[in-house]
Design an enzyme around this catalytic site. Structure first.
Site, PDB file in Angstrom:
ATOM      1  N   LYS A 205      12.195 -15.529  -9.980  1.00 39.16           N
ATOM      2  CA  LYS A 205      12.356 -14.633 -11.802  1.00 39.16           C
ATOM      3  C   LYS A 205      11.017 -15.240 -12.488  1.00 39.16           C
ATOM      4  O   LYS A 205      10.563 -14.104 -12.708  1.00 39.16           O
ATOM      5  CB  LYS A 205      13.620 -13.946 -12.120  1.00 39.16           C
ATOM      6  CG  LYS A 205      14.486 -13.096 -11.727  1.00 39.16           C
ATOM      7  CD  LYS A 205      14.420 -11.780 -11.201  1.00 39.16           C
ATOM      8  CE  LYS A 205      13.307 -11.783 -10.190  1.00 39.16           C
ATOM      9  NZ  LYS A 205      14.353 -11.875  -9.053  1.00 39.16           N
TER      10      LYS A 205
ATOM     11  N   LYS B   2       6.163  -4.430  -3.699  1.00 40.06           N
ATOM     12  CA  LYS B   2       7.280  -4.700  -3.359  1.00 40.06           C
ATOM     13  C   LYS B   2       8.239  -4.774  -2.475  1.00 40.06           C
ATOM     14  O   LYS B   2       9.084  -5.221  -2.007  1.00 40.06           O
ATOM     15  CB  LYS B   2       7.933  -3.531  -4.679  1.00 40.06           C
ATOM     16  CG  LYS B   2       9.768  -3.218  -4.468  1.00 40.06           C
ATOM     17  CD  LYS B   2      10.502  -2.688  -6.177  1.00 40.06           C
ATOM     18  CE  LYS B   2      11.906  -2.920  -6.001  1.00 40.06           C
ATOM     19  NZ  LYS B   2      11.669  -4.757  -6.101  1.00 40.06           N
TER      20      LYS B   2
ATOM     21  N   GLU C 257       7.399 -14.925 -10.667  1.00 39.34           N
ATOM     22  CA  GLU C 257       6.199 -14.250 -10.621  1.00 39.34           C
ATOM     23  C   GLU C 257       6.441 -13.092 -11.717  1.00 39.34           C
ATOM     24  O   GLU C 257       5.121 -12.839 -11.575  1.00 39.34           O
ATOM     25  CB  GLU C 257       7.322 -13.626  -9.464  1.00 39.34           C
ATOM     26  CG  GLU C 257       8.726 -12.620  -9.496  1.00 39.34           C
ATOM     27  CD  GLU C 257      10.020 -12.222  -8.760  1.00 39.34           C
ATOM     28  OE1 GLU C 257       8.952 -11.704  -7.904  1.00 39.34           O
ATOM     29  OE2 GLU C 257      10.919 -11.943  -8.977  1.00 39.34           O
TER      30      GLU C 257
ATOM     31  N   ARG D  32       3.904  -0.374  -4.931  1.00 43.74           N
ATOM     32  CA  ARG D  32       3.604  -0.974  -3.613  1.00 43.74           C
ATOM     33  C   ARG D  32       2.112  -2.038  -3.460  1.00 43.74           C
ATOM     34  O   ARG D  32       2.100  -2.575  -2.915  1.00 43.74           O
ATOM     35  CB  ARG D  32       3.728   0.635  -2.604  1.00 43.74           C
ATOM     36  CG  ARG D  32       5.101   0.975  -2.146  1.00 43.74           C
ATOM     37  CD  ARG D  32       4.365   1.928  -1.551  1.00 43.74           C
ATOM     38  NE  ARG D  32       4.184   1.725   0.056  1.00 43.74           N
ATOM     39  CZ  ARG D  32       5.892   1.544   0.579  1.00 43.74           C
ATOM     40  NH1 ARG D  32       6.511   1.156   0.204  1.00 43.74           N
ATOM     41  NH2 ARG D  32       5.445   0.637   1.984  1.00 43.74           N
TER      42      ARG D  32
ATOM     43  N   ASN E 116      -1.902   2.269   5.443  1.00 48.18           N
ATOM     44  CA  ASN E 116      -0.804   1.155   5.815  1.00 48.18           C
ATOM     45  C   ASN E 116      -0.179   0.047   6.320  1.00 48.18           C
ATOM     46  O   ASN E 116      -0.210   0.793   7.214  1.00 48.18           O
ATOM     47  CB  ASN E 116       0.151   2.318   4.771  1.00 48.18           C
ATOM     48  CG  ASN E 116       1.505   0.383   4.434  1.00 48.18           C
ATOM     49  OD1 ASN E 116       1.238  -0.573   4.049  1.00 48.18           O
ATOM     50  ND2 ASN E 116       2.472   0.905   4.672  1.00 48.18           N
ATOM     51  N   GLY E 117      -0.622  -1.172   5.813  1.00 49.45           N
ATOM     52  CA  GLY E 117      -0.528  -1.461   7.638  1.00 49.45           C
ATOM     53  C   GLY E 117      -2.147  -2.787   7.850  1.00 49.45           C
ATOM     54  O   GLY E 117      -2.451  -2.744   6.815  1.00 49.45           O
TER      55      GLY E 117
ATOM     56  N   TRP F 282      -2.667  -2.500  -1.130  1.00 51.04           N
ATOM     57  CA  TRP F 282      -2.184  -3.912  -2.033  1.00 51.04           C
ATOM     58  C   TRP F 282      -3.662  -4.472  -0.589  1.00 51.04           C
ATOM     59  O   TRP F 282      -3.493  -4.355   0.524  1.00 51.04           O
ATOM     60  CB  TRP F 282      -0.812  -4.454  -1.640  1.00 51.04           C
ATOM     61  CG  TRP F 282      -0.918  -5.446  -1.868  1.00 51.04           C
ATOM     62  CD1 TRP F 282       0.245  -6.040  -2.737  1.00 51.04           C
ATOM     63  CD2 TRP F 282      -0.331  -6.665  -0.973  1.00 51.04           C
ATOM     64  NE1 TRP F 282      -0.016  -7.660  -2.963  1.00 51.04           N
ATOM     65  CE2 TRP F 282      -0.014  -8.229  -1.840  1.00 51.04           C
ATOM     66  CE3 TRP F 282      -0.691  -7.009   0.348  1.00 51.04           C
ATOM     67  CZ2 TRP F 282       0.211  -9.564  -1.316  1.00 51.04           C
ATOM     68  CZ3 TRP F 282      -0.843  -8.554   1.202  1.00 51.04           C
ATOM     69  CH2 TRP F 282      -0.080  -9.376   0.640  1.00 51.04           C
TER      70      TRP F 282
ATOM     71  N   CYS G  51       1.413  -1.315   0.074  1.00 53.58           N
ATOM     72  CA  CYS G  51      -0.056   0.298  -0.315  1.00 53.58           C
ATOM     73  C   CYS G  51       0.646   0.802  -0.021  1.00 53.58           C
ATOM     74  O   CYS G  51       2.029   1.522   0.496  1.00 53.58           O
ATOM     75  CB  CYS G  51      -0.741  -0.228   0.793  1.00 53.58           C
ATOM     76  SG  CYS G  51      -2.244  -1.701   1.502  1.00 53.58           S
TER      77      CYS G  51
ATOM     78  N   HIS H  48      16.455 -37.258  -6.894  1.00 52.39           N
ATOM     79  CA  HIS H  48      16.042 -37.800  -5.600  1.00 52.39           C
ATOM     80  C   HIS H  48      14.274 -36.485  -5.496  1.00 52.39           C
ATOM     81  O   HIS H  48      13.687 -37.018  -5.090  1.00 52.39           O
ATOM     82  CB  HIS H  48      16.681 -36.765  -4.731  1.00 52.39           C
ATOM     83  CG  HIS H  48      17.792 -37.417  -3.970  1.00 52.39           C
ATOM     84  ND1 HIS H  48      17.841 -38.708  -3.622  1.00 52.39           N
ATOM     85  CD2 HIS H  48      18.840 -37.254  -4.217  1.00 52.39           C
ATOM     86  CE1 HIS H  48      19.670 -38.942  -3.194  1.00 52.39           C
ATOM     87  NE2 HIS H  48      19.905 -37.871  -3.743  1.00 52.39           N
TER      88      HIS H  48
ATOM     89  N   GLU I 115      17.171 -18.311  -7.433  1.00 54.24           N
ATOM     90  CA  GLU I 115      16.298 -17.072  -8.351  1.00 54.24           C
ATOM     91  C   GLU I 115      15.741 -16.708  -9.534  1.00 54.24           C
ATOM     92  O   GLU I 115      15.096 -16.000 -10.028  1.00 54.24           O
ATOM     93  CB  GLU I 115      17.979 -16.239  -8.105  1.00 54.24           C
ATOM     94  CG  GLU I 115      17.539 -14.988  -8.335  1.00 54.24           C
ATOM     95  CD  GLU I 115      16.507 -13.773  -7.804  1.00 54.24           C
ATOM     96  OE1 GLU I 115      16.025 -14.144  -6.566  1.00 54.24           O
ATOM     97  OE2 GLU I 115      16.322 -12.708  -8.715  1.00 54.24           O
TER      98      GLU I 115
HETATM   99  C1  G6P Z   1       8.728  -8.751  -2.092  1.00 55.94           C
HETATM  100  C2  G6P Z   1       9.620  -8.559  -3.632  1.00 55.94           C
HETATM  101  C3  G6P Z   1      11.033  -9.162  -4.063  1.00 55.94           C
HETATM  102  C4  G6P Z   1      11.878  -9.040  -2.695  1.00 55.94           C
HETATM  103  C5  G6P Z   1      11.254  -9.600  -1.456  1.00 55.94           C
HETATM  104  C6  G6P Z   1      11.825  -8.654  -0.446  1.00 55.94           C
HETATM  105  O1  G6P Z   1       8.874 -10.385  -2.385  1.00 55.94           O
HETATM  106  O2  G6P Z   1       8.311  -8.594  -4.234  1.00 55.94           O
HETATM  107  O3  G6P Z   1      11.168  -8.440  -4.840  1.00 55.94           O
HETATM  108  O4  G6P Z   1      12.574  -9.302  -2.573  1.00 55.94           O
HETATM  109  O5  G6P Z   1      10.147  -8.929  -1.579  1.00 55.94           O
HETATM  110  O6  G6P Z   1      12.240  -7.560  -0.300  1.00 55.94           O
HETATM  111  P1  G6P Z   1      13.431  -6.358   0.756  1.00 55.94           P
HETATM  112  O7  G6P Z   1      12.621  -5.500   0.380  1.00 55.94           O
HETATM  113  O8  G6P Z   1      13.088  -7.133   2.361  1.00 55.94           O
HETATM  114  O9  G6P Z   1      14.429  -6.629   0.168  1.00 55.94           O
END
Ligand code: G6P
Length: 612
Positions: free
Chosen positions: A489, A607, A492, A27, A99-100, A73, A2, A508, A485
Site C-alpha cells: 500500500k 486497477k 504503490e 483502468r 484494450n489488450g 495504459w 485500458c 537474516h 500488504e
Molecule cells: C492490480 C491492482 C491491485 C490488485 C491486482 C490484482 O495490480 O492495482 O490492486 O490487487 O491488480 O487484481 P485483481 O482484480 O485480480 O484482484
C-alpha cells in the site's frame, strides 16, 4: 487495463463517452481519446488524464450520435498524443479503440508495410486497424465481416470497437481475453469495459464472450457471431450496481471512501452466509461441490497483488481451521511453470476485477488438468467469475481507487467463512470453538469502526514519517501477509520504497538497513507470538530504528518500547488481519496525500490488469 466506451443511438454521444471514460479511468490514465461520427468523423486525443481531453475538446466540434472512446495504459509505445487511441486506417475510413495486446503485431506490420501501409504510431493497435482495412479492401467486405476475418489472423488479447465511416449506422465490437459489455437501451447501444459507465442508462447487458463479434445497428437491432461465423444467441443479463457507490460521496479520494466503507462491506460479504445464534456458516457457491471441496487433497490459491496477499492469509486460515494443505501461488508464475495439478485439487482464484490476465490464464491451465475451480471475485459477470465452476462474490461494490482496500477485507472475510464452513464440516474445529469464532466474526464490522476512530492519531504519525525514503513492515503468523500488504500500500501510492518481512527473518538481512532514519512498522497483535515480537522490536530499537507498533488494546509492554503505537480491539487471532490492515491503509493514504500524490491514480499502475 485500458478502458473502452462506445455509443450508438439517438442521443449526443460526447457526454456519454466522457462520463464513461471518467468512470473507466481507473483502468489507465496515460492518455484519453474519442472519435465522434457526425457526417464526418472527428477524432480528439490527448496525453494524460481524461480532463486534458475535456479541456481540449471544449473548443472542438463535439456533436455526433455515435462514437468510441478510450483511456490508455501504455504497452506498445510511450504515452503521448500520437500513441493515444482511437487509431485509424490509412485512408481514415476505419477508426478503432483497443484494450489488450496483439502479440503477432510485428510480422503483420512488416507484411502490411510491404503492401504500402505506413504507420504513425508505435502501437500494436494501429497495426490491427490497418489489417482490418486490408482485409476489407481485398474482398470489399462489410465491416463486421472484415473484423471477423482479420481477427482470425491475430494472436493475443483484444477488446475492440470499430467505426466504419462508410457505414455510419453501425458499431462493430469483438473480444478475446479482454472484457467488453454491451448495454442494450431503447434503440441505442452502449459498449464498455465494465458495467459502470452503462448502468445509469440501462440495466440490460450482454457480456460478450471470447472470439465473439457483435454488430450494433442504430435502428436497435444487433447480432452476435462467433469468429467461425456462426450466429450466437446472447444471454441478456441484468446489471446490478448502484450509481451512488461509484461517486466519491464527499470524500477527497475514492480510496478514503473505500477505507471507510469497510464496516459495511465486511458485513455485506457475510450477509446471509453466517448466523452465530443458530450456529451455522454456509456459502451458497459451495452447495453443489461441498464434498469435493472438503475432501480436497490440496487447495491451490491463485491471485496477483493484493489478492495474492488475501490468499496468503487464507493459507493460515485453511490450514489452521480446516487442516487442508494449501499452496498460494502468484498466478503469473504458476501458469508458466509445469505445475502438478490433479483432479483432487481445488483451485481457488482470488480477484477483485475478475479480469486479471495472469489469474485467468492460470485457471485455464488448472481447468485442463481437471481441478475444480472456485472463484472469490467482486465484479459480477467478469471473466474469472464465468470461467470458474463455482464461487462466491465478495459483494463489496465497485472499488475505484487503484490501491485495493475494501476488496481485500471482503476477500479475507469470504475466505474466513469458507475456512469455518469447511473446518466445521470436516470436524477439524470443535463445536465450541466454532461457535465462539462465529460470534466474534459477527463483531468484526463494529471493531473495524473502532479502528477507524484512530484516524487522527494515524494522520499525526503519517506526518512524522512521511519524508522517510524507506520503510520496513514486520509481522508474524496471520500478520505476516499484513506486513506485505502494508508495504505494498505504501509503495504503490506514496512511492516510498517499502518492504514487508516475516519479523523473524529480519535478522537474516534486512536488519542491516536499520538506523535512526528507518521507520519499522511492526504488526504485533498475535497473542500466540507476542513474546517473540517483543524481542524483534527490541532488536530494532537497539539499532535506533523508529518503531510504529500496531498492538492489541491494553498491550502496555509494547507501547512502552515502541515510538508510536496504534491500538486495535482484541479479537480471535485468525481475525486480526481484518483489523490490523486498516491502520496501515490509512497510514499509506495520509502519507501519500501529504507527499502530494494522486492517491486514486498512482503513476504507472492500473486497477484491472488485462495484459501479462
Ligand atoms: C492490480 C491492482 C491491485 C490488485 C491486482 C490484482 O495490480 O492495482 O490492486 O490487487 O491488480 O487484481 P485483481 O482484480 O485480480 O484482484
Amino acid at each position: 487495463m485500458c478502458g473502452i466506451i462506445a455509443y450508438i443511438g439517438n442521443k449526443e454521444a460526447y457526454p456519454i463517452l466522457i462520463k464513461g471514460l471518467q468512470r473507466l479511468e481507473y483502468r489507465g490514465y496515460d492518455s484519453a481519446g474519442i472519435a465522434l461520427m457526425n457526417g464526418s468523423l472527428n477524432i480528439y486525443k490527448k496525453r494524460g488524464k481524461v480532463q486534458e481531453l475535456v479541456d481540449f475538446a471544449k473548443h472542438q466540434n463535439i456533436s455526433g450520435s455515435s462514437g468510441i472512446g478510450h483511456t490508455r495504459w501504455a504497452t506498445h509505445g510511450k504515452p503521448d498524443d500520437i500513441n493515444a487511441h482511437p487509431h485509424c486506417s490509412s485512408d481514415g475510413r476505419l477508426t478503432l479503440v483497443h484494450n489488450g495486446i496483439i502479440e503477432n503485431y510485428s510480422p503483420i506490420k512488416h507484411a502490411l508495410e510491404k503492401k504500402g501501409h505506413t504507420f504513425k504510431s508505435q502501437t500494436d493497435t494501429e497495426v490491427l486497424v490497418h489489417l482490418i482495412e486490408e482485409v476489407q479492401k481485398q474482398d470489399n467486405l462489410p465491416i463486421e465481416e472484415a473484423v471477423r476475418v482479420a481477427l482470425s489472423k491475430v494472436v493475443g488479447a483484444y477488446a475492440i470497437v470499430v467505426i466504419d465511416k462508410n457505414d455510419p449506422d453501425k458499431l462493430v465490437a469483438a473480444r478475446k481475453g479482454s472484457p467488453l459489455v454491451v448495454g442494450i437501451g431503447d434503440d441505442e447501444f452502449f459498449l464498455a469495459s465494465d458495467g459502470t459507465p452503462i448502468v445509469e442508462y440501462t440495466k440490460k447487458v450482454v457480456y460478450l464472450e471470447d472470439e465473439h463479434i457483435a454488430t450494433m445497428h442504430r435502428n436497435g437491432k444487433y447480432e452476435i457471431r462467433t469468429i467461425d461465423n456462426e450466429v450466437h444467441t446472447p444471454f441478456v443479463d441484468e446489471l446490478n450496481m448502484e450509481i451512488e457507490r461509484m461517486e466519491k460521496g464527499g470524500y477527497d479520494y475514492f480510496m478514503l471512501k473505500e477505507i471507510y466503507e469497510q464496516p459495511t462491506t465486511i458485513q455485506d460479504a457475510m450477509r446471509g452466509r453466517i448466523n452465530a445464534e443458530e450456529g451455522w456458516v454456509r456459502l451458497g457457491g459451495m452447495d453443489d461441490h461441498v464434498d469435493i471441496v472438503k475432501d480436497a487433497q490440496r487447495f491451490i490459491i491463485l491471485g496477483c497483488g493484493t489478492s495474492w496477499h488475501a490468499g496468503l492469509i487464507a493459507e493460515y486460515l485453511f490450514e489452521d481451521l480446516a487442516r487442508i494443505p494449501v499452496e498460494v501461488e502468484y498466478a503469473s508464475e504458476f501458469r508458466y511453470r509445469n505445475p502438478v495439478i490433479t483432479d483432487k485439487d481445488v483451485v481457488i482464484a482470488i480477484s477483485q476485477s475478475g479480469e486479471t490476465a495472469d489469474t485467468y490464464a492460470a485457471l485455464e491451465l488448472a481447468k485442463k488438468n481437471g481441478a475444480l475451480l472456485y472463484g472469490i471475485v467482486n465484479v459480477v459477470g467478469s471473466s474469472i467469475a464465468r470461467l470458474t465452476d463455482a464461487g462466491s462474490y465478495i459483494h463489496c461494490g465497485p472499488e475505484i481507487g487503484v490501491a485495493s482496500t475494501k476488496a481485500f477485507t471482503a476477500q479475507v472475510t469470504l475466505l474466513t467463512l469458507m475456512a469455518l464452513q469447511i473446518g466445521h464440516e470436516r470436524g477439524t474445529i470443535s463445536d465450541e470453538y466454532f461457535k465462539k469464532l462465529l460470534i466474534e466474526l459477527e463483531n468484526i464490522p463494529e471493531k473495524v469502526k473502532k479502528v477507524l476512530d484512530s484516524n487522527d492519531k494515524i494522520k499525526y504519525i503519517a506526518a512524522e514519517i512521511k519524508d522517510s525514503p524507506n520503510a520496513m513492515y514486520l509481522g508474524r503468523g496471520y500478520n505476516f501477509p499484513i506486513a506485505l500488504e502494508g508495504a505494498l500500500k505504501l509503495k504503490e501510492i506514496s512511492y516510498i520504497h517499502a518492504e514487508g518481512y516475516p519479523a523473524a527473518e529480519m535478522k537474516h538481512g534486512p536488519i542491516a538497513l536499520i538506523d535512526e532514519n528507518m521507520p519499522v512498522i511492526v504488526i504485533a497483535t498475535n497473542k500466540s507470538l507476542n513474546d517473540k515480537i517483543v524481542s524483534n522490536i527490541q532488536e530494532v530499537k537497539a539499532r535506533k530504528g523508529v518503531v510504529l507498533a500496531i498492538v492489541t488494546e491494553g498491550d502496555n509492554e509494547i507501547s512502552r518500547i515502541a515510538d508510536y503505537t496504534i491500538e486495535i480491539p482484541d479479537t480471535e487471532e485468525p481475525f486480526t488481519p481484518l483489523l490490523s490492515v486498516i491502520p496501515l491503509q490509512l497510514l499509506s493514504y495520509y502519507i501519500a496525500v501529504m507527499r502530494g500524490c494522486n492517491v486514486d491514480q498512482p503513476r504507472n499502475l492500473a486497477k484491472s490488469v488485462t495484459v501479462e
